[in-house]
Structure formats: structure tokens, C-alpha cells
Design a protein around this motif. Sequence first.
Motif, PDB file in Angstrom:
ATOM      1  N   ALA A 215       0.829  -1.207   0.000  1.00 28.77           N
ATOM      2  CA  ALA A 215       0.000   0.000   0.000  1.00 28.77           C
ATOM      3  C   ALA A 215       0.864   1.256   0.000  1.00 28.77           C
ATOM      4  O   ALA A 215       0.588   2.221  -0.726  1.00 28.77           O
ATOM      5  CB  ALA A 215      -0.923  -0.013   1.215  1.00 28.77           C
ATOM      6  N   LYS A 216       1.919   1.270   0.811  1.00 30.26           N
ATOM      7  CA  LYS A 216       2.806   2.429   0.857  1.00 30.26           C
ATOM      8  C   LYS A 216       3.469   2.658  -0.497  1.00 30.26           C
ATOM      9  O   LYS A 216       3.625   3.801  -0.937  1.00 30.26           O
ATOM     10  CB  LYS A 216       3.861   2.238   1.946  1.00 30.26           C
ATOM     11  N   GLU A 217       3.839   1.570  -1.146  1.00 31.20           N
ATOM     12  CA  GLU A 217       4.457   1.692  -2.469  1.00 31.20           C
ATOM     13  C   GLU A 217       3.479   2.298  -3.470  1.00 31.20           C
ATOM     14  O   GLU A 217       3.841   3.184  -4.258  1.00 31.20           O
ATOM     15  CB  GLU A 217       4.920   0.307  -2.948  1.00 31.20           C
ATOM     16  N   LEU A 218       2.227   1.854  -3.441  1.00 27.93           N
ATOM     17  CA  LEU A 218       1.217   2.396  -4.349  1.00 27.93           C
ATOM     18  C   LEU A 218       0.872   3.851  -4.026  1.00 27.93           C
ATOM     19  O   LEU A 218       0.630   4.661  -4.924  1.00 27.93           O
ATOM     20  CB  LEU A 218      -0.051   1.540  -4.296  1.00 27.93           C
ATOM     21  N   PHE A 241      -8.650  -0.090   6.251  1.00 30.93           N
ATOM     22  CA  PHE A 241      -7.289   0.198   5.783  1.00 30.93           C
ATOM     23  C   PHE A 241      -6.757   1.459   6.467  1.00 30.93           C
ATOM     24  O   PHE A 241      -5.621   1.491   6.959  1.00 30.93           O
ATOM     25  CB  PHE A 241      -7.295   0.363   4.262  1.00 30.93           C
ATOM     26  N   GLY A 242      -7.578   2.496   6.518  1.00 28.28           N
ATOM     27  CA  GLY A 242      -7.158   3.748   7.140  1.00 28.28           C
ATOM     28  C   GLY A 242      -6.851   3.594   8.616  1.00 28.28           C
ATOM     29  O   GLY A 242      -5.867   4.146   9.120  1.00 28.28           O
ATOM     30  N   LEU A 243      -7.681   2.835   9.326  1.00 29.25           N
ATOM     31  CA  LEU A 243      -7.470   2.621  10.759  1.00 29.25           C
ATOM     32  C   LEU A 243      -6.171   1.860  11.027  1.00 29.25           C
ATOM     33  O   LEU A 243      -5.384   2.239  11.902  1.00 29.25           O
ATOM     34  CB  LEU A 243      -8.653   1.849  11.350  1.00 29.25           C
ATOM     35  N   LYS A 248      -0.265   1.893  12.522  1.00 32.74           N
ATOM     36  CA  LYS A 248       1.115   1.474  12.260  1.00 32.74           C
ATOM     37  C   LYS A 248       2.037   2.651  11.969  1.00 32.74           C
ATOM     38  O   LYS A 248       3.204   2.667  12.368  1.00 32.74           O
ATOM     39  CB  LYS A 248       1.149   0.497  11.075  1.00 32.74           C
ATOM     40  N   GLU A 249       1.537   3.647  11.230  1.00 29.48           N
ATOM     41  CA  GLU A 249       2.389   4.727  10.737  1.00 29.48           C
ATOM     42  C   GLU A 249       2.184   6.064  11.452  1.00 29.48           C
ATOM     43  O   GLU A 249       2.926   7.016  11.193  1.00 29.48           O
ATOM     44  CB  GLU A 249       2.137   4.932   9.233  1.00 29.48           C
ATOM     45  N   ASN A 250       1.173   6.141  12.319  1.00 29.70           N
ATOM     46  CA  ASN A 250       0.826   7.398  12.995  1.00 29.70           C
ATOM     47  C   ASN A 250       0.423   8.495  12.027  1.00 29.70           C
ATOM     48  O   ASN A 250       0.480   9.687  12.355  1.00 29.70           O
ATOM     49  CB  ASN A 250       1.987   7.887  13.876  1.00 29.70           C
ATOM     50  N   LEU A 251       0.038   8.102  10.820  1.00 33.54           N
ATOM     51  CA  LEU A 251      -0.454   9.023   9.794  1.00 33.54           C
ATOM     52  C   LEU A 251      -1.547   8.321   9.008  1.00 33.54           C
ATOM     53  O   LEU A 251      -1.507   7.099   8.832  1.00 33.54           O
ATOM     54  CB  LEU A 251       0.662   9.428   8.818  1.00 33.54           C
ATOM     55  N   SER A 252      -2.518   9.079   8.519  1.00 33.76           N
ATOM     56  CA  SER A 252      -3.496   8.492   7.615  1.00 33.76           C
ATOM     57  C   SER A 252      -2.810   8.210   6.277  1.00 33.76           C
ATOM     58  O   SER A 252      -1.754   8.788   5.982  1.00 33.76           O
ATOM     59  CB  SER A 252      -4.658   9.459   7.394  1.00 33.76           C
ATOM     60  N   LYS A 258       1.217  12.651   1.329  1.00 34.47           N
ATOM     61  CA  LYS A 258       1.579  14.072   1.276  1.00 34.47           C
ATOM     62  C   LYS A 258       2.936  14.303   1.957  1.00 34.47           C
ATOM     63  O   LYS A 258       3.803  15.015   1.420  1.00 34.47           O
ATOM     64  CB  LYS A 258       0.505  14.895   1.968  1.00 34.47           C
ATOM     65  N   HIS A 259       3.135  13.689   3.128  1.00 28.61           N
ATOM     66  CA  HIS A 259       4.364  13.873   3.880  1.00 28.61           C
ATOM     67  C   HIS A 259       5.573  13.359   3.122  1.00 28.61           C
ATOM     68  O   HIS A 259       6.618  14.024   3.044  1.00 28.61           O
ATOM     69  CB  HIS A 259       4.251  13.159   5.224  1.00 28.61           C
TER      70      HIS A 259
END
Length: 264
Positions: A215-218, A241-243, A248-252, A258-259
Amino acid sequence: MAFIEIEKLIHQDEWAMHDLHSHPHFELYFLSKGSRTFFLSNALYKLQAPAFVVIPPHVMHKTEGGAFERYNVNVSVNYLNEFERETLEKKSLCIMKPKPMEEAELLHVLNLLNTVDRRQKHGEHILNTLFSYFVLAIDRLAGSRQTPHTETKNSIPTLILKVIDYINEHYDQKQTLDELAKYFFVSRSTLIYNFKKYTNCSLIDFLLNVRLTKAKELLLSTKKSVGEIAELCGFCSANYFGLIFKKKENLSPANFRKHQKNKR
């Protein structure tokens, strides 16, 4: 924003990373003392110093073991010039065993990198020049490069390797422990016990980490919506998925995208 970070870590006793993880940058890992059990991509490795590993972006990894000393160089893709990027891509996921002279050269450059004061005049240029030389030294390790198959895959039972490969290939499909056990002709308890024993990670957590890594890659490589990515990565809904992602990442997912793009 392009970045490079250098870190030296020494542990005098048993230490293990908390969880499998991945990141969107390269990690250059040099084990200078001790030994580590290294989970990388889809196999376990027994690393004995000196050992060098190039971990590419979006590949899950984790280390554990006893006393050790290691250096990490974390570098974003956009920090690299063409030669540096091609060299790191070529060396990715290979265990390299430096010869004595190569080890001494790597240690010398790493210690120089670790002591550069970036605030001094021309500090960033000095850092960049040293890093370029470091990558050149990595490129010269070709003669002593070792691929993982002969040394490490034998340390994991064939069943577990097959499960890992299956999950990496079918992470987008609905999976339950009972279905996986039936597919591999073993009991549910046998599958759970052996997967945890040889990877130090539960099977469900491993599947979740694979999905989050994809997901992070996409999120970073496409313009697909969060809902589309959730579906492509096997999550039952965009909300779930968002939850999980935020836990895990402390970000949506949207803020993560964006970050990370602001860092480029």
C-alpha cells in the motif's frame, strides 16, 4: 526533500527490532561486529561480521540477536545520482562479505561520514563527496558478493518458505488461517507455531505487513485513491485500511502520501 542519515549503533546484549518494517528509502546496513539473524524480503539470513546489505525501498526487514555493532546509512532515492542509484539497485538484497582490505575501507569511510558536521562550511558538499566514494567502495564488492540461496534458505523449513512466497504473491486475496492451513496440507496449529518459530512474527502480522508495504508503495508511485489502494492490497474496506495504516504509521494514508512527497 532529499536526505541522508548516518547512524552507528552498539548493543552489548540481546536486542531485537520490535516489528517487521519497510520504508521508501534505501538502507545501507554494515555489520561491523557480532552476528545477527536478519529477516529480509522472504528469507532469514545468519549474518556474521563483517557483512554488508543493501535494503531497497519498500522491502520488509527485521534483525535480532546478541551483542553487535552496526552502521546504517539511510538515503532517499532522489539524493542519489545515476551511478549511485544503479549501483545500489544492482547490489540490493545481496549479502556481501567484505575482504579485510574492503572492510577497512568501508569502516574508514563510514566513520568519516558519521563525524561530518553538516553545519560547517561546505559540510553538505563534504558529506556528498564521501557518500559518493562510499558507493564506489560498495560497487567494488562485486568479487565477494554472496547471494542468499546457499547459506540461508536452508535454515527455514520448505513449508515456511512456501507460505512466505504464497503470501507475497497473493496478499491481495482474502486469506484466513484455516484456508492457508488447508492449502498447505497442515493443521492450523502447526502452521501458526512454525511460522512464528522461524520468522519471529505471527502469520497474520506478516500478511498485514506485506499488505501495508504494498500500500505504501502504491501511495507513493501512483495517483490511485485510498479506496482503490485498499482494495488492491486486500483490505476489506477503505475505512479499515485507514485505521490499520494510522495505527502502524501514525499518519493516515493521505497524509503519509503528502508527507513523503514533500520530502522529495
